[in-house]
Design an enzyme around this catalytic site. Structure first.
Site, PDB file in Angstrom:
ATOM      1  N   LYS A   1      -1.857   8.089  -9.695  1.00  0.00           N
ATOM      2  CA  LYS A   1      -3.158   7.801  -9.086  1.00  0.00           C
ATOM      3  C   LYS A   1      -2.997   7.460  -7.603  1.00  0.00           C
ATOM      4  CE  LYS A   1      -6.573   4.392  -8.278  1.00  0.00           C
ATOM      5  NZ  LYS A   1      -6.638   4.921  -6.916  1.00  0.00           N
TER       6      LYS A   1
ATOM      7  N   GLU B   1       5.122  -3.637  -5.529  1.00  0.00           N
ATOM      8  CA  GLU B   1       5.524  -3.751  -4.120  1.00  0.00           C
ATOM      9  C   GLU B   1       4.273  -4.082  -3.328  1.00  0.00           C
ATOM     10  OE1 GLU B   1       8.344  -3.989  -2.943  1.00  0.00           O
ATOM     11  OE2 GLU B   1       9.563  -3.227  -4.597  1.00  0.00           O
TER      12      GLU B   1
ATOM     13  N   CYS C   1       3.903  -2.078   5.419  1.00  0.00           N
ATOM     14  CA  CYS C   1       4.206  -3.348   4.746  1.00  0.00           C
ATOM     15  C   CYS C   1       5.410  -4.019   5.395  1.00  0.00           C
ATOM     16  CB  CYS C   1       4.466  -3.100   3.264  1.00  0.00           C
ATOM     17  SG  CYS C   1       5.657  -1.782   3.003  1.00  0.00           S
TER      18      CYS C   1
ATOM     19  N   GLU D   1      -1.566 -11.449   5.839  1.00  0.00           N
ATOM     20  CA  GLU D   1      -1.247 -10.095   6.288  1.00  0.00           C
ATOM     21  C   GLU D   1      -2.495  -9.455   6.910  1.00  0.00           C
ATOM     22  OE1 GLU D   1      -0.759  -6.897   3.372  1.00  0.00           O
ATOM     23  OE2 GLU D   1       1.108  -6.348   4.372  1.00  0.00           O
TER      24      GLU D   1
HETATM   25  P1  NAD Z   1      -4.916  -2.062  -2.650  1.00  0.00           P
HETATM   26  O1  NAD Z   1      -4.314  -3.177  -3.434  1.00  0.00           O
HETATM   27  O2  NAD Z   1      -6.307  -2.206  -2.194  1.00  0.00           O
HETATM   28  O3  NAD Z   1      -4.878  -0.708  -3.509  1.00  0.00           O
HETATM   29  C1  NAD Z   1      -3.670  -0.187  -4.005  1.00  0.00           C
HETATM   30  C2  NAD Z   1      -3.984   0.726  -5.180  1.00  0.00           C
HETATM   31  O4  NAD Z   1      -4.462  -0.051  -6.275  1.00  0.00           O
HETATM   32  C3  NAD Z   1      -5.060   1.776  -4.895  1.00  0.00           C
HETATM   33  O5  NAD Z   1      -4.696   3.005  -5.469  1.00  0.00           O
HETATM   34  C4  NAD Z   1      -6.277   1.191  -5.590  1.00  0.00           C
HETATM   35  O6  NAD Z   1      -7.221   2.170  -5.976  1.00  0.00           O
HETATM   36  C5  NAD Z   1      -5.637   0.553  -6.806  1.00  0.00           C
HETATM   37  N1  NAD Z   1      -6.443  -0.476  -7.476  1.00  0.00           N
HETATM   38  C6  NAD Z   1      -7.422  -1.251  -6.954  1.00  0.00           C
HETATM   39  N2  NAD Z   1      -7.935  -2.064  -7.904  1.00  0.00           N
HETATM   40  C7  NAD Z   1      -7.252  -1.810  -9.047  1.00  0.00           C
HETATM   41  C8  NAD Z   1      -7.304  -2.333 -10.367  1.00  0.00           C
HETATM   42  N3  NAD Z   1      -8.171  -3.288 -10.707  1.00  0.00           N
HETATM   43  N4  NAD Z   1      -6.445  -1.847 -11.276  1.00  0.00           N
HETATM   44  C9  NAD Z   1      -5.544  -0.902 -10.956  1.00  0.00           C
HETATM   45  N5  NAD Z   1      -5.457  -0.346  -9.725  1.00  0.00           N
HETATM   46  C10 NAD Z   1      -6.296  -0.807  -8.775  1.00  0.00           C
HETATM   47  O7  NAD Z   1      -3.917  -1.790  -1.432  1.00  0.00           O
HETATM   48  P2  NAD Z   1      -4.117  -0.758  -0.201  1.00  0.00           P
HETATM   49  O8  NAD Z   1      -5.156  -1.311   0.709  1.00  0.00           O
HETATM   50  O9  NAD Z   1      -4.252   0.635  -0.692  1.00  0.00           O
HETATM   51  O10 NAD Z   1      -2.681  -0.851   0.511  1.00  0.00           O
HETATM   52  C11 NAD Z   1      -2.358  -1.782   1.481  1.00  0.00           C
HETATM   53  C12 NAD Z   1      -1.422  -2.835   0.924  1.00  0.00           C
HETATM   54  O11 NAD Z   1      -0.264  -2.198   0.387  1.00  0.00           O
HETATM   55  C13 NAD Z   1      -0.894  -3.796   1.970  1.00  0.00           C
HETATM   56  O12 NAD Z   1      -0.935  -5.103   1.468  1.00  0.00           O
HETATM   57  C14 NAD Z   1       0.548  -3.346   2.172  1.00  0.00           C
HETATM   58  O13 NAD Z   1       1.416  -4.353   2.642  1.00  0.00           O
HETATM   59  C15 NAD Z   1       0.904  -2.892   0.803  1.00  0.00           C
HETATM   60  N6  NAD Z   1       2.066  -1.981   0.820  1.00  0.00           N
HETATM   61  C16 NAD Z   1       3.253  -2.434   0.327  1.00  0.00           C
HETATM   62  C17 NAD Z   1       4.381  -1.628   0.349  1.00  0.00           C
HETATM   63  C18 NAD Z   1       5.681  -2.093  -0.214  1.00  0.00           C
HETATM   64  O14 NAD Z   1       6.527  -1.256  -0.535  1.00  0.00           O
HETATM   65  N7  NAD Z   1       5.902  -3.391  -0.358  1.00  0.00           N
HETATM   66  C19 NAD Z   1       4.295  -0.339   0.889  1.00  0.00           C
HETATM   67  C20 NAD Z   1       3.068   0.086   1.389  1.00  0.00           C
HETATM   68  C21 NAD Z   1       1.955  -0.744   1.349  1.00  0.00           C
END
Ligand code: NAD
Length: 479
Positions: free
Chosen positions: A173, A248, A282, A381
């Site tokens: 997804k 992550e 991140c 963040e």
């Molecule tokens: P997000 O948490 O908003 O969404 C991530 C994913 O989760 C999306 O696909 C979203 O549709 C899905 N999602 C949302 N609600 C859900 C639920 N209830 N159940 C299951 N899935 C659900 O994050 P984002 O805005 O897409 O990404 C940014 C974040 O990602 C930042 O905090 C960044 O630091 C982090 N990030 C971390 C890494 C790492 O490797 N540590 C790498 C890249 C990004």
């Protein structure tokens, strides 16, 4: 008439329950395409298909799996410019950054083509006379992969490739904001000959598609990358039904600059780490922790370098910093600028929304000085091109400040001292530590992940990925 890009479920490209436009953040008049959103029922259909396909795939020859992954890697590498352009167009990182990311994705598939041939295992004597014991790796079965928007092809690659290499069936997804690259990657995977049901693409919302994956009893393992808030919900739901989970999440990564640092190295590490990819990494260095002796020189040199950065359309030659990913994230960044000012930090440069020839979400990279580690801009963040300088007395205070955070993903130090760099690598509380290189650069053949609120579960990437995508089987034989 627009042709909606469809989901791939059980070996077929299927219409969604509804669809959404994919908009270029550099130019909102550029609609990249319309992408289907799967319903909860369609997501279940994908999980059922994955379950049906998982047994045969888990028992397929490792040579077969390796060949498929190798072909996927070759195709991605061959099309790296086209895929890189798509990444830049839908996510907003610059074209060189987009091509670099696509290249990384191809390399990751190639790496796991090799890993598929190295499942490992042990054959040892039993404590019971006459028996043999073997310890082997078995696939998890169906794995659900939930992705963020900031690396639309590299992060999918480092989840999908090991999942397939170790014999799992995948329900993938992508994030709502970046379906185009995910769709292009799915086409490459399908065309490489992955059997029906082994790989499924379900685009759509977290609330519907994501939650269905997380809660479905047939999904044995969930690998999630995204925010801490969503990650916590995913972990709770997974734990309530005993599913394996790997998260992550975010960072508030420190870059320590000591008096003995080479100034130009310090400036490059800070500017690259804090602002490249629009700060939407991140691993971005958002807290620049600087000792007194070099503080003023460092701030002056970073500000001067920032003044030369070009913020513009991601695909334009000469652009250093592309747009923010969307209006919501832009507003969040601007709100944090105001929070920093209200809390008493000094905005030295940037932090403003700017207009360009195209209608996009552009802002200038921001640098705060005179900030304290207690301020919200140093604790939460931002996920944008915003960095702060925290002035400290000496190395000891720098290390204590760097560790004073709920996060623990990446960290860095710029110093010419072996003593301090060695001490830092040992005592910094983070999963990744860098000396004299930006906090945001990582290799794909070694593990990646963090501690504290940044990560949960076993590491991603390199041969360590096996921990998550397999389970261990111990077998006793009386010959
Ligand atoms: P997000 O948490 O908003 O969404 C991530 C994913 O989760 C999306 O696909 C979203 O549709 C899905 N999602 C949302 N609600 C859900 C639920 N209830 N159940 C299951 N899935 C659900 O994050 P984002 O805005 O897409 O990404 C940014 C974040 O990602 C930042 O905090 C960044 O630091 C982090 N990030 C971390 C890494 C790492 O490797 N540590 C790498 C890249 C990004």
């Amino acid at each position: 008439m627009k042709k909606t890009k469809r989901n791939f479920i059980g070996g077929e490209w299927l219409e969604g329950a509804n669809a959404a436009d994919n908009i270029n953040p550099s130019d909102t008049s550029d609609i990249i395409g319309e992408y289907a959103h799967a319903s909860a029922a369609q997501t279940q259909q994908a999980i059922d298909a994955a379950y049906q396909a998982s047994l045969a795939w888990g028992n397929s020859s490792i040579q077969h799996r390796s060949d498929i992954l190798d072909n996927i890697g070759s195709e991605i590498l061959q099309r790296r410019e086209e895929l890189g352009e798509l990444v830049s167009r839908e996510e907003g990182k610059t074209l060189p950054e987009g091509i670099g990311e696509a290249t990384r994705a191809g390399q990751v598939f190639k790496f796991f083509a090799g890993e598929a041939l190295r499942p490992g295992g042990e054959f040892i004597d039993s404590i019971r006379p006459g028996l043999d014991v073997s310890v082997t790796r078995a696939p998890m079965g169906v794995v659900g992969l939930i992705l963020p928007w900031n690396f639309p092809i590299a992060i999918p690659a480092w989840k999908v490739a090991p999942a397939l290499a170790y014999g799992n069936a995948v329900v993938f997804k992508p994030a709502e904001l970046v379906p185009a690259t995910a769709h292009a990657m799915a086409e490459i995977i399908v065309n490489a000959g992955v059997p029906d049901g082994v790989f499924n693409l379900v685009m759509g919302t977290g609330a519907e598609v994501g939650a269905t994956i997380v809660n479905h009893p047939a999904v044995n393992a969930i690998s999630f990358t995204g925010s801490v808030r969503t990650g916590r919900d995913v972990a709770l739901a997974a734990a309530s039904r005993m599913a394996k989970v790997q998260l992550e999440m975010g960072g508030k990564n420190p870059l320590v600059v000591l008096d003995d640092a080479d100034l130009s190295t310090a400036v490059e590490c800070a500017v690259n780490g804090a602002y490249f990819s629009t700060g939407q990494r991140c691993t971005a260095s958002s807290r620049l922790i600087v000792t007194e002796g070099i503080h003023d020189k460092f701030v002056a040199a970073v500000s001067e370098r920032m003044g030369k950065l070009t913020v513009d359309h991601a695909l334009k030659a000469g652009t250093d910093i592309g747009p923010v990913v969307d209006q919501r994230q832009l507003q969040q960044n601007l709100d944090y600028i105001q929070v920093g000012i209200n809390d008493g930090a000094n905005l030295v440069c940037g932090g403003e929304q700017v207009s360009r020839d195209t209608q996009g979400f552009f802002m200038t990279p921001a640098l705060f000085t005179e900030s304290s580690n207690k301020m919200r801009i140093n604790r939460e963040e931002v996920f944008g091109p915003v960095a702060t300088v925290i002035r400290v007395k000496d190395y000891e205070e720098a290390l204590a400040t760097a560790n004073d955070t709920e996060f623990g993903l990446s960290s860095g130090i710029v110093t010419t001292s072996l003593k301090y760099s060695s001490h830092f690598k040992r005592h910094i509380q983070s999963g990744v530590a860098s000396v004299n290189v930006p906090t945001a650069g990582v290799d794909y053949h070694v593990p990646f992940g963090g501690i504290k609120s940044s990560s949960y579960g076993s590491r991603e990437q390199g041969s360590y990925a096996k921990e998550f995508y397999t389970t261990v089987k111990t077998a006793y034989t009386l010959p």
